[in-house]
Design a protein around this motif. Structure first.
Motif, PDB file in Angstrom:
ATOM      1  N   THR A 145       6.785  -5.056  -0.843  1.00 11.08           N
ATOM      2  CA  THR A 145       6.350  -3.629  -0.679  1.00 11.08           C
ATOM      3  C   THR A 145       6.069  -2.942  -1.898  1.00 11.08           C
ATOM      4  O   THR A 145       5.305  -1.916  -1.944  1.00 11.08           O
ATOM      5  N   GLN A 146       6.803  -3.378  -2.995  1.00  6.40           N
ATOM      6  CA  GLN A 146       6.742  -2.538  -3.936  1.00  6.40           C
ATOM      7  C   GLN A 146       7.391  -3.450  -5.037  1.00  6.40           C
ATOM      8  O   GLN A 146       8.258  -4.263  -4.894  1.00  6.40           O
ATOM      9  N   GLU A 149      10.449  -5.707   2.518  1.00  9.98           N
ATOM     10  CA  GLU A 149      10.929  -5.129   3.735  1.00  9.98           C
ATOM     11  C   GLU A 149      10.443  -6.220   4.839  1.00  9.98           C
ATOM     12  O   GLU A 149       9.109  -6.684   4.634  1.00  9.98           O
ATOM     13  N   LYS A 186      10.672  -5.697  -4.119  1.00  8.14           N
ATOM     14  CA  LYS A 186      11.455  -4.741  -2.914  1.00  8.14           C
ATOM     15  C   LYS A 186      10.616  -5.483  -1.935  1.00  8.14           C
ATOM     16  O   LYS A 186       9.436  -5.591  -1.632  1.00  8.14           O
ATOM     17  N   ILE A 219       8.557  -9.011   3.102  1.00  6.40           N
ATOM     18  CA  ILE A 219       7.312  -9.156   2.533  1.00  6.40           C
ATOM     19  C   ILE A 219       7.564  -8.080   1.431  1.00  6.40           C
ATOM     20  O   ILE A 219       8.068  -6.901   1.636  1.00  6.40           O
ATOM     21  N   LYS A 276       3.083   0.354  -5.861  1.00  7.63           N
ATOM     22  CA  LYS A 276       2.845  -0.393  -4.674  1.00  7.63           C
ATOM     23  C   LYS A 276       1.493  -1.049  -4.267  1.00  7.63           C
ATOM     24  O   LYS A 276       1.045  -1.338  -3.262  1.00  7.63           O
ATOM     25  N   ILE A 331       2.580  -7.674  -4.584  1.00  2.58           N
ATOM     26  CA  ILE A 331       2.610  -6.899  -3.023  1.00  2.58           C
ATOM     27  C   ILE A 331       1.966  -7.745  -1.961  1.00  2.58           C
ATOM     28  O   ILE A 331       0.651  -8.213  -2.341  1.00  2.58           O
ATOM     29  N   GLY A 332       2.631  -7.826  -0.911  1.00  3.02           N
ATOM     30  CA  GLY A 332       2.112  -8.693   0.026  1.00  3.02           C
ATOM     31  C   GLY A 332       2.529 -10.138   0.202  1.00  3.02           C
ATOM     32  O   GLY A 332       2.459 -10.782   1.304  1.00  3.02           O
ATOM     33  N   PRO A 385      -1.383  -3.871  -4.493  1.00  2.00           N
ATOM     34  CA  PRO A 385      -1.472  -5.243  -4.405  1.00  2.00           C
ATOM     35  C   PRO A 385      -2.582  -5.783  -5.523  1.00  2.00           C
ATOM     36  O   PRO A 385      -2.292  -6.759  -5.617  1.00  2.00           O
ATOM     37  N   THR A 397       5.439 -12.988   0.410  1.00  2.00           N
ATOM     38  CA  THR A 397       6.819 -13.251   1.167  1.00  2.00           C
ATOM     39  C   THR A 397       8.016 -13.688   0.176  1.00  2.00           C
ATOM     40  O   THR A 397       7.982 -14.078  -0.964  1.00  2.00           O
TER      41      THR A 397
END
Length: 173
Positions: free
Chosen positions: A163-164, A158, A156, A161, A93, A105-106, A95, A108
């Motif tokens: 997140t993992q 959420e 992944k 965005i 997770k 991570i972060g 970034p 879109t």
């Protein structure tokens, strides 16, 4: 003059050997690779990595201040190395880990689609709620399938965005 040259050479190699390895591919997160034998991963981690029967459990290792989850299972590596304890999956997770395209991570969903629209094998799938009983309206997965390596790189999302990020062996199921 020779001392100065020696000092500059040592400094040069010291800086490059200390470079951080935050590489993220369909085969690796940082220094950890899918199919890496457990004892090799343990040397990097500096600790024993356990095999868990429960799919929700994995080992957490710290790499340069960032956490990586590692699942060790007995897997087929080659005809001579069948049922060997090795890295089956990795996830983070953090970034700091990015692909060559700068994704991690972060980012879109739209950025992932733009970055990988020409990738030969990608998919976007709706996720499931934590209890696994119904589909989620906020969770989805953007997957890159590496057929040569038999692995998946999964982002992944959420609320669209990342997140993992996970990498795992695709057993074709």
């Amino acid at each position: 003059m020779k001392k100065l040259t020696l000092i500059l050479t040592l400094l040069f190699f010291g800086v490059f050997s200390a470079q951080e390895n935050y590489e993220l591919t369909t085969l690796r997160i940082g220094p950890y690779k899918i199919f890496m034998k457990a004892d090799e991963a343990e040397k990097i981690a500096g600790k024993k990595l356990l095999q868990y029967e429960d799919w929700k459990k994995s080992n957490t290792v710290n790499f340069q201040g960032e956490n990586i989850e590692i699942k060790i299972l007995n897997i087929f590596i080659s005809e001579k190395e069948n049922n060997v304890p090795a890295v089956y999956s990795l996830s983070t997770k953090s970034p700091k880990f990015k692909t060559k395209s700068g994704m991690g991570i972060g980012n879109t969903k739209n950025e992932l689609i733009e970055a990988y629209k020409n990738y030969p094998n990608f998919s976007v799938n709706q996720g499931w709620e934590d209890n696994g009983e119904k589909t989620s309206k906020t969770i989805s997965y953007f997957n890159l399938s590496d057929l040569d390596a038999t692995t998946e790189l999964s982002f992944k999302l959420e609320n669209n965005i990342v997140t993992q990020v996970s990498i795992f062996i695709n057993e074709g199921c």
